[in-house]
Write a protein that holds these residues in place. Structure first.
Motif, PDB file in Angstrom:
ATOM      1  N   GLU A 264      54.029  -1.197 -22.692  1.00  0.00           N
ATOM      2  CA  GLU A 264      53.824  -0.797 -24.099  1.00  0.00           C
ATOM      3  C   GLU A 264      52.366  -0.999 -24.509  1.00  0.00           C
ATOM      4  O   GLU A 264      51.818  -0.233 -25.298  1.00  0.00           O
ATOM      5  N   ILE A 265      51.757  -2.038 -23.974  1.00  0.00           N
ATOM      6  CA  ILE A 265      50.333  -2.267 -24.291  1.00  0.00           C
ATOM      7  C   ILE A 265      49.494  -1.138 -23.681  1.00  0.00           C
ATOM      8  O   ILE A 265      48.602  -0.587 -24.343  1.00  0.00           O
ATOM      9  N   GLU A 266      49.816  -0.768 -22.438  1.00  0.00           N
ATOM     10  CA  GLU A 266      49.070   0.324 -21.794  1.00  0.00           C
ATOM     11  C   GLU A 266      49.258   1.644 -22.559  1.00  0.00           C
ATOM     12  O   GLU A 266      48.303   2.409 -22.734  1.00  0.00           O
ATOM     13  N   ALA A 267      50.484   1.870 -23.024  1.00  0.00           N
ATOM     14  CA  ALA A 267      50.751   3.115 -23.758  1.00  0.00           C
ATOM     15  C   ALA A 267      49.952   3.142 -25.063  1.00  0.00           C
ATOM     16  O   ALA A 267      49.392   4.173 -25.445  1.00  0.00           O
ATOM     17  N   ALA A 268      49.892   1.994 -25.736  1.00  0.00           N
ATOM     18  CA  ALA A 268      49.123   1.921 -26.989  1.00  0.00           C
ATOM     19  C   ALA A 268      47.648   2.173 -26.705  1.00  0.00           C
ATOM     20  O   ALA A 268      46.962   2.877 -27.462  1.00  0.00           O
ATOM     21  N   GLU A 269      47.180   1.611 -25.610  1.00  0.00           N
ATOM     22  CA  GLU A 269      45.774   1.814 -25.242  1.00  0.00           C
ATOM     23  C   GLU A 269      45.506   3.301 -24.981  1.00  0.00           C
ATOM     24  O   GLU A 269      44.498   3.844 -25.415  1.00  0.00           O
ATOM     25  N   ALA A 270      46.471   3.931 -24.287  1.00  0.00           N
ATOM     26  CA  ALA A 270      46.308   5.362 -23.991  1.00  0.00           C
ATOM     27  C   ALA A 270      46.265   6.193 -25.272  1.00  0.00           C
ATOM     28  O   ALA A 270      45.660   7.262 -25.314  1.00  0.00           O
ATOM     29  N   GLN A 271      46.910   5.663 -26.335  1.00  0.00           N
ATOM     30  CA  GLN A 271      46.882   6.377 -27.628  1.00  0.00           C
ATOM     31  C   GLN A 271      45.640   6.034 -28.446  1.00  0.00           C
ATOM     32  O   GLN A 271      45.528   6.409 -29.607  1.00  0.00           O
ATOM     33  N   GLY A 272      44.749   5.262 -27.877  1.00  0.00           N
ATOM     34  CA  GLY A 272      43.479   5.004 -28.554  1.00  0.00           C
ATOM     35  C   GLY A 272      43.357   3.647 -29.234  1.00  0.00           C
ATOM     36  O   GLY A 272      42.362   3.374 -29.908  1.00  0.00           O
ATOM     37  N   ILE A 273      44.359   2.782 -29.091  1.00  0.00           N
ATOM     38  CA  ILE A 273      44.238   1.440 -29.675  1.00  0.00           C
ATOM     39  C   ILE A 273      43.373   0.581 -28.761  1.00  0.00           C
ATOM     40  O   ILE A 273      43.559   0.570 -27.548  1.00  0.00           O
TER      41      ILE A 273
END
Ligand SMILES: [Zn+2]
Length: 524
Positions: A264-273
């Motif tokens: 979930e952290i990686e996915a958030a990062e991929a969304q620009g967080i």
């Protein structure tokens, strides 16, 4: 080196090694690694640093190669404070300090000025703590904040950042941080974002089930996953640069969620967080004896424990935790009893303490909470693994978004946490050399340049012309942590010399007693 700066980097050609030359002194680094000084991204030593005699207490941190401490973590910082609420802050910080602070400051600028006059042994980058700000600003901090409260706290955060704080920290599993809602956190994180500063968070829950979210079996989401989602939502709404503090997985039942949480952290990062996290390389961590009690009991915990009905209810709740989390009283070690009559139990785990007291472990835990006035310090085990299985810990350590920290409460009272003595050497010895979990270069980058970048520190973390002369010279063949949970206060191996702002402060592994630290106030 000239004064406190690196003036030239040359690799000698007449032999296979490197020499670090400091003002009037040459350190022979043949066969050794010369690295930038290590940055401890998560320290609680801000409660000890104001005392000019902090050197002897904190020297194990220097002797493991740390030159910069990021202080003010988990929402607890000695600045900024409102002097009128000092008693409350004294009470809440008791576990983290030696003696009561003398409070010659209120704002961050005054605090940093005070540190500069305190024979500072480290460079310090200081976070303003949300918990302290809540205790300072709110009439009833152990409850939700009103809109006016939030506006007032935003002003305090803004001033703190203007005065040299590196960012804002939160401790959402501790009172009073645990009482804050996402809107409040978003409003405060937005101020950090506005100033381009870091926002750090000790999450509301690090375990599969916790006292902090309703235990609704329908549409169950693990509590630690909910906590990560909550803080990612705050980062999404506020645009803040988020640092998730000590990404741990408490209790065997929580360990498998490591894959989901990191996903979930990686996915958030991929969304620009803009998100990263940190960890210490041990399967246990130090905290307060309060940590397993629910929010509703925190304000008057000791008085509440006098009531038989409260104890009966807690027994039921703790029984659930034991069964479903796989987390037991044998996983809780008393470090500091905060009561001389009980000091003999320091270092022991609660199953043994209970046997010695002749009561069951629940009663032993309640008793220690009461006799310490809820101030005792404990070490919780089964963080991201144990002696047999440390898979989740290894996954976190190796991750590209992970940086390193001690998260240690290093004071002279009670028993120690091995992380105070060997965090960075342990990563370099056990996880780099022995297990080859990550390369030496990658580990050093995380401990130095990557951490400096995360903080916005432009002149530390690299060996380059013009950079501050903070250096560690270590032997890659012997570096390692010699401390463990049963014998925590043992110096590391292989850390030969430490240079801080151009001065040798550790020589042949020993602290020299001189001070060369600086307060860092420029970030961006
Ligand atoms: Zn924390």
């Amino acid at each position: 080196m000239d004064g406190d700066r690196i003036t030239a980097v040359v690799r000698s050609t007449d032999d296979s090694g490197t020499k670090a030359i400091t003002a009037g002194e040459t350190i022979d680094g043949r066969g050794k690694v010369v690295a930038p000084g290590f940055i401890d991204l998560h320290s609680h030593s801000d409660w000890v640093l104001p005392d000019p005699h902090h050197g002897p207490v904190l020297k194990p941190l220097l002797e493991q190669g740390i030159t910069t401490l990021v202080t003010g973590n988990c929402g607890f910082s000695p600045a900024p404070i409102n002097p009128a609420h000092r008693d409350l802050i004294d009470e809440s910080s008791d576990m983290l300090r030696e003696d009561r602070l003398d409070w010659r400051w209120s704002g961050v600028a005054e605090f940093l000025d005070h540190l500069e006059k305190s024979d500072l042994q480290f460079n310090v980058a200081h976070l303003a703590g949300h918990g302290t700000i809540r205790l300072s600003s709110m009439e009833r901090p152990m409850g939700p904040a009103s809109e006016a409260d939030v506006r007032a706290m935003q002003e305090v955060v803004r001033t703190a950042l203007d005065e040299g704080a590196v960012g804002l920290s939160t401790g959402l599993g501790y009172p009073p941080g645990m009482f804050s809602k996402l809107d409040e956190l978003t409003a405060l994180a937005s101020v950090a974002a506005e100033k381009g500063r870091i926002f750090t968070s000790h999450l509301k829950a690090y375990s599969w089930i916790s006292p902090f979210y309703p235990a609704n079996p329908i549409r169950w989401v693990d509590h630690n996953i909910r906590a990560v989602r909550d803080i990612l939502e705050v980062a999404r709404r506020s645009n803040a640069r988020l640092q998730i503090s000590h990404l741990i997985f408490v209790g065997p039942r929580t360990w498998p969620s490591c894959v989901t949480v990191i996903g979930e952290i990686e996915a958030a990062e991929a969304q620009g967080i803009d998100v990263a996290f940190d960890c210490f390389p041990y399967t246990g961590g130090n905290t307060t004896i309060r940590v397993i009690y629910p929010a509703s009991l925190q304000e008057n915990l000791v008085a509440a424990l006098d009531r038989r009905s409260v104890r009966a209810r807690l027994r039921m709740e703790f029984a659930v935790l034991r069964r479903v989390l796989g987390f037991d009283f044998g996983h809780i070690q008393l470090l500091w009893a905060a009561n001389d009559d009980y000091a003999r139990y320091e270092g022991m785990r609660f199953d043994r303490i209970a046997a010695d007291m002749g009561v069951d472990p629940y009663e032993a835990y309640f008793r220690m909470t009461r006799v310490s006035n809820a101030r005792a310090r404990v070490m919780l085990h089964t963080y991201s693994g144990d002696a047999q299985d440390n898979g989740p810990l290894r996954r976190v350590i190796a991750h590209r978004l992970n940086l390193f920290e001690t998260d240690t409460i290093l004071v002279s009272r009670g028993k120690h946490n091995p992380a105070s003595f060997g965090t960075f050497p342990k990563v370099l010895g056990k996880f780099v050399r022995e297990e080859k979990l990550l390369s030496l270069g990658e580990a050093v980058r995380k401990m130095t340049g990557a951490s400096a970048d995360r903080l916005g520190l432009r002149d530390r973390g690299r060996i380059q012309e013009g950079q501050a002369a903070d250096l560690v010279i270590f032997d890659p063949e012997t570096v390692g942590c010699a401390a463990d949970f049963d014998k925590p206060d043992v110096a590391p191996t292989g850390i030969d010399h430490v240079v801080l702002n151009g001065r040798v402060v550790v020589s042949s592994g020993k602290w020299k007693g001189n001070s060369a630290g600086r307060v860092l106030r420029e970030f961006g």
